[in-house]
Design a protein around this motif. Structure first.
Motif, PDB file in Angstrom:
ATOM      1  N   ALA A 102       2.664   5.143  10.473  1.00 59.28           N
ATOM      2  CA  ALA A 102       2.206   5.448   9.115  1.00 59.28           C
ATOM      3  C   ALA A 102       0.679   5.396   9.098  1.00 59.28           C
ATOM      4  CB  ALA A 102       2.785   4.438   8.123  1.00 59.28           C
ATOM      5  N   VAL A 103       0.099   6.093   8.120  1.00 62.67           N
ATOM      6  CA  VAL A 103      -1.370   6.082   8.005  1.00 62.67           C
ATOM      7  C   VAL A 103      -1.773   5.905   6.548  1.00 62.67           C
ATOM      8  CG1 VAL A 103      -1.466   8.631   7.924  1.00 62.67           C
ATOM      9  CG2 VAL A 103      -3.528   7.329   8.514  1.00 62.67           C
ATOM     10  N   GLY A 104      -2.791   5.086   6.353  1.00 62.17           N
ATOM     11  CA  GLY A 104      -3.306   4.855   5.004  1.00 62.17           C
ATOM     12  C   GLY A 104      -4.769   4.448   5.058  1.00 62.17           C
ATOM     13  N   MET A 105      -5.305   4.103   3.894  1.00 67.54           N
ATOM     14  CA  MET A 105      -6.755   3.868   3.786  1.00 67.54           C
ATOM     15  C   MET A 105      -7.092   2.442   3.360  1.00 67.54           C
ATOM     16  SD  MET A 105      -7.577   7.452   1.837  1.00 67.54           S
ATOM     17  CE  MET A 105      -6.802   8.987   2.392  1.00 67.54           C
ATOM     18  N   SER A 106      -6.180   1.507   3.621  1.00 67.11           N
ATOM     19  CA  SER A 106      -6.442   0.140   3.147  1.00 67.11           C
ATOM     20  C   SER A 106      -5.836  -0.892   4.089  1.00 67.11           C
ATOM     21  CB  SER A 106      -5.847  -0.035   1.742  1.00 67.11           C
ATOM     22  OG  SER A 106      -4.428   0.014   1.810  1.00 67.11           O
TER      23      SER A 106
ATOM     24  N   GLN B 282     -10.693  11.762   2.344  1.00 66.04           N
ATOM     25  CA  GLN B 282      -9.982  13.015   2.674  1.00 66.04           C
ATOM     26  C   GLN B 282      -8.701  12.661   3.423  1.00 66.04           C
ATOM     27  OE1 GLN B 282     -12.574  11.887   4.300  1.00 66.04           O
ATOM     28  NE2 GLN B 282     -12.091  11.976   6.477  1.00 66.04           N
ATOM     29  N   LEU B 283      -7.684  13.486   3.258  1.00 64.89           N
ATOM     30  CA  LEU B 283      -6.451  13.306   4.019  1.00 64.89           C
ATOM     31  C   LEU B 283      -6.706  13.786   5.444  1.00 64.89           C
ATOM     32  CD1 LEU B 283      -3.842  12.168   2.652  1.00 64.89           C
ATOM     33  CD2 LEU B 283      -5.525  13.002   1.032  1.00 64.89           C
ATOM     34  N   GLU B 284      -5.705  13.654   6.306  1.00 67.40           N
ATOM     35  CA  GLU B 284      -5.907  13.995   7.708  1.00 67.40           C
ATOM     36  C   GLU B 284      -5.664  15.481   7.967  1.00 67.40           C
ATOM     37  OE1 GLU B 284      -4.147  11.265   6.660  1.00 67.40           O
ATOM     38  OE2 GLU B 284      -5.950  10.087   7.077  1.00 67.40           O
ATOM     39  N   THR B 285      -6.302  15.959   9.026  1.00 66.33           N
ATOM     40  CA  THR B 285      -6.028  17.318   9.517  1.00 66.33           C
ATOM     41  C   THR B 285      -4.747  17.279  10.348  1.00 66.33           C
ATOM     42  OG1 THR B 285      -7.223  16.966  11.581  1.00 66.33           O
ATOM     43  CG2 THR B 285      -8.514  17.787   9.705  1.00 66.33           C
TER      44      THR B 285
ATOM     45  N   ASN C 228       0.833  -1.199   0.000  1.00 63.63           N
ATOM     46  CA  ASN C 228       0.000   0.000   0.000  1.00 63.63           C
ATOM     47  C   ASN C 228       0.869   1.250   0.000  1.00 63.63           C
ATOM     48  OD1 ASN C 228       0.727   0.851   2.700  1.00 63.63           O
ATOM     49  ND2 ASN C 228      -0.651  -0.712   3.506  1.00 63.63           N
ATOM     50  N   ALA C 229       0.199   2.394  -0.154  1.00 64.51           N
ATOM     51  CA  ALA C 229       0.864   3.687  -0.002  1.00 64.51           C
ATOM     52  C   ALA C 229       0.381   4.275   1.309  1.00 64.51           C
ATOM     53  CB  ALA C 229       0.495   4.606  -1.155  1.00 64.51           C
ATOM     54  N   ALA C 230       1.276   4.941   2.021  1.00 69.76           N
ATOM     55  CA  ALA C 230       0.888   5.491   3.318  1.00 69.76           C
ATOM     56  C   ALA C 230       1.640   6.784   3.578  1.00 69.76           C
ATOM     57  CB  ALA C 230       1.192   4.481   4.420  1.00 69.76           C
ATOM     58  N   GLY C 231       1.097   7.569   4.464  1.00 70.96           N
ATOM     59  CA  GLY C 231       1.775   8.789   4.898  1.00 70.96           C
ATOM     60  C   GLY C 231       2.652   8.478   6.099  1.00 70.96           C
ATOM     61  N   ALA C 232       3.821   9.123   6.185  1.00 75.92           N
ATOM     62  CA  ALA C 232       4.731   8.873   7.307  1.00 75.92           C
ATOM     63  C   ALA C 232       4.349   9.756   8.492  1.00 75.92           C
ATOM     64  CB  ALA C 232       6.168   9.136   6.895  1.00 75.92           C
TER      65      ALA C 232
ATOM     66  N   GLU D 231      -5.433  15.544  13.489  1.00 74.51           N
ATOM     67  CA  GLU D 231      -5.490  14.072  13.337  1.00 74.51           C
ATOM     68  C   GLU D 231      -4.096  13.462  13.237  1.00 74.51           C
ATOM     69  OE1 GLU D 231      -9.940  13.775  11.285  1.00 74.51           O
ATOM     70  OE2 GLU D 231      -8.199  14.150  10.019  1.00 74.51           O
ATOM     71  N   TYR D 232      -3.183  14.126  12.528  1.00 66.36           N
ATOM     72  CA  TYR D 232      -1.808  13.606  12.470  1.00 66.36           C
ATOM     73  C   TYR D 232      -1.182  13.584  13.861  1.00 66.36           C
ATOM     74  CZ  TYR D 232      -1.705  13.659   7.326  1.00 66.36           C
ATOM     75  OH  TYR D 232      -1.951  13.405   6.001  1.00 66.36           O
ATOM     76  N   ARG D 233      -1.454  14.640  14.656  1.00 63.95           N
ATOM     77  CA  ARG D 233      -0.914  14.656  16.032  1.00 63.95           C
ATOM     78  C   ARG D 233      -1.475  13.490  16.828  1.00 63.95           C
ATOM     79  NH1 ARG D 233      -2.044  20.392  15.776  1.00 63.95           N
ATOM     80  NH2 ARG D 233      -0.102  21.325  15.065  1.00 63.95           N
TER      81      ARG D 233
ATOM     82  N   LEU E 155       6.075   4.870   1.715  1.00 61.44           N
ATOM     83  CA  LEU E 155       5.728   6.140   2.368  1.00 61.44           C
ATOM     84  C   LEU E 155       5.804   7.250   1.327  1.00 61.44           C
ATOM     85  CD1 LEU E 155       7.762   5.466   5.623  1.00 61.44           C
ATOM     86  CD2 LEU E 155       5.317   5.082   5.229  1.00 61.44           C
ATOM     87  N   THR E 156       4.669   7.867   1.077  1.00 64.73           N
ATOM     88  CA  THR E 156       4.581   8.791  -0.058  1.00 64.73           C
ATOM     89  C   THR E 156       4.567  10.252   0.355  1.00 64.73           C
ATOM     90  OG1 THR E 156       2.210   8.514   0.048  1.00 64.73           O
ATOM     91  CG2 THR E 156       3.389   7.168  -1.561  1.00 64.73           C
ATOM     92  N   ASP E 157       4.387  10.511   1.633  1.00 63.94           N
ATOM     93  CA  ASP E 157       4.398  11.899   2.102  1.00 63.94           C
ATOM     94  C   ASP E 157       4.724  11.926   3.595  1.00 63.94           C
ATOM     95  OD1 ASP E 157       1.770  10.607   2.062  1.00 63.94           O
ATOM     96  OD2 ASP E 157       1.003  12.416   3.008  1.00 63.94           O
ATOM     97  N   GLU E 158       5.246  13.076   4.033  1.00 59.89           N
ATOM     98  CA  GLU E 158       5.643  13.210   5.438  1.00 59.89           C
ATOM     99  C   GLU E 158       4.599  14.056   6.151  1.00 59.89           C
ATOM    100  OE1 GLU E 158       9.729  14.637   5.194  1.00 59.89           O
ATOM    101  OE2 GLU E 158      10.186  12.999   3.800  1.00 59.89           O
ATOM    102  N   CYS E 159       3.980  13.440   7.160  1.00 57.28           N
ATOM    103  CA  CYS E 159       2.813  14.052   7.794  1.00 57.28           C
ATOM    104  C   CYS E 159       3.242  14.812   9.042  1.00 57.28           C
ATOM    105  CB  CYS E 159       1.793  12.978   8.133  1.00 57.28           C
ATOM    106  SG  CYS E 159       1.396  11.941   6.716  1.00 57.28           S
ATOM    107  N   ASP E 160       3.868  15.966   8.818  1.00 62.63           N
ATOM    108  CA  ASP E 160       4.376  16.775   9.924  1.00 62.63           C
ATOM    109  C   ASP E 160       3.342  17.856  10.248  1.00 62.63           C
ATOM    110  OD1 ASP E 160       5.634  18.455  11.649  1.00 62.63           O
ATOM    111  OD2 ASP E 160       7.420  18.768  10.414  1.00 62.63           O
TER     112      ASP E 160
END
Ligand code: HPA
Length: 270
Positions: free
Chosen positions: A206-210, A189-192, A110-114, A195-197, A231-236
Motif C-alpha cells: 500500500a502507499v500513502g502520504m503519512s 501528487q498521486l503516483e505515476t 490512514n488512507a492508502a492506495g492498494a 512509480e506504482y510499478r 485502502l481507497t483505490d486500486e493502483c494497477d
C-alpha cells in the motif's frame, strides 16, 4: 527542544490533559471515532504553544482528551503532512507531546492506495512493516540523542502483540483485515504508473502520504505503535484510471464502521 516540549505539555496539563494512556491519530477513515469518546477537555491546534499551526490561522485541528472503552485517551483530530509544507520534525512534534503527557501506546489510521492487487478498494490493511520514501528522517536533527536513542531500532516498528489482537478482533467480527507493507511518499501528487510499478517491485502493499514519520518517532520514544490503512483505490499500473479524490473519500467512509470496531475493541482489550 526539551524546553519547548515542556512548555507545550505544561499548557495542556493546565487545560486538564491528565496522564492519558493511549494516543490516537485520527486519519481519513476514522474521523467518526470522535463520537464514541467521552470528551473531558480539548484544545485547538492554533492555541497550543509551539504546535506547528500556532501561527497559521483557520486550522481546524484539535487535540482532544477523554475516555474511550474505559481508557484515558488523547486524540489528534487532524494530522500534519509534509505535503502541507511542514517539516518532518513539525509533523511528529505532537507524538513527542503525547508521550510526555504519559501515553505508552500510539494508534494510527490512514488512507492508502492498494499496490497489492489482491486487496480491494474499501478493504482494511494492518500495517506490518513500512518503507520510508519521504526523503529524510524525523530523527535527523541536532540534539535528537537527548530525547532518545539516535540509532533507533526498526526491527519491529509495529507492536506484534497489538497486531495479533487486531487480527483476532477482525476474525471475531467477520472483518477482512489484510496485512502488509506500507510505503510512505511525500505527495501531494498521486503516483505515476512507473512509480506504482516500482512500489510493487520494492515490496510495498500500500502507499500513502503519512504515518511513517509518526511511527518512527513512536519507536524513538519506545511507545508501542500500530496502524491500519483503509485502502481507497486500486493502483494497477496497467489499467490506471485518473484519481478521483471524492471517490477516495467515499471509499474511506464506507470502511469507517469496521475501522471503528477494530479500534474500540482493541482499546478495550489493552
Ligand atoms: N497514493 C498515495 N496516497 C494515497 C493513495 C495513492 O494511491 N490513495 C490514498 N492515499
Amino acid at each position: 527542544m526539551e524546553k519547548i516540549i515542556d512548555q507545550t505539555v505544561d499548557y495542556l496539563k493546565g487545560k486538564g490533559f491528565e496522564s492519558p494512556q493511549i494516543g490516537i491519530i485520527l486519519g481519513t477513515g476514522l474521523g467518526q471515532l470522535i463520537h464514541e469518546i467521552d470528551i473531558i477537555t480539548e484544545a485547538s491546534y492554533n492555541h497550543i504553544p509551539n504546535f506547528p499551526t500556532a501561527t497559521v490561522e483557520f486550522h481546524k485541528g484539535k487535540l482532544i482528551y477523554g475516555t474511550l472503552e474505559g481508557k484515558t485517551v488523547v486524540v489528534m483530530q487532524g494530522r500534519f503532512h509534509v505535503y502541507e509544507g511542514y517539516t518532518l520534525k513539525d509533523v511528529t512534534f505532537p507524538v513527542r507531546i503525547m508521550e510526555k503527557l504519559g501515553i505508552t501506546t500510539l494508534l494510527v489510521s490512514n488512507a492508502a492506495g492498494a499496490i497489492n492487487l489482491n486487496f480491494k478498494k474499501g478493504d482494511l490493511m494492518l500495517i506490518e512493516d513500512h518503507i520510508n520514501l519521504q526523503g529524510s528522517s524525523p530523527l535527523a536533527f541536532k540534539g535528537v540523542e537527548l530525547l532518545g536513542e539516535r540509532f533507533t531500532d526498526m526491527s519491529a516498528p509495529y507492536d506484534t502483540a497489538i497486531n495479533k489482537s487486531f487480527k483476532t478482533i477482525a476474525k471475531n467480527n467477520n472483518i477482512t483485515l489484510h496485512e502488509g507493507v506500507y510505503a510512505s511518499v511525500v505527495g501531494p501528487q498521486l503516483e505515476t504508473r512507473a512509480e506504482y510499478r516500482m512500489l510493487k517491485i520494492i515490496g510495498a502493499d500500500a502507499v500513502g502520504m503519512s504515518t511513517v514519520p509518526e511511527i518512527i518517532v513512536a519507536n524513538h520514544l519506545n511507545l508501542k505503535a500500530a496502524a491500519i490503512s483503509v485502502l481507497t483505490d486500486e493502483c494497477d499500473p496497467d489499467n490506471l484510471e485518473p484519481v478521483n479524490i471524492q471517490d477516495i473519500l467515499d471509499s474511506a467512509s464506507k470502511a469507517e464502521p469496521n475501522m471503528i470496531t477494530l479500534f474500540k475493541e482493541l482499546i478495550r482489550s489493552l
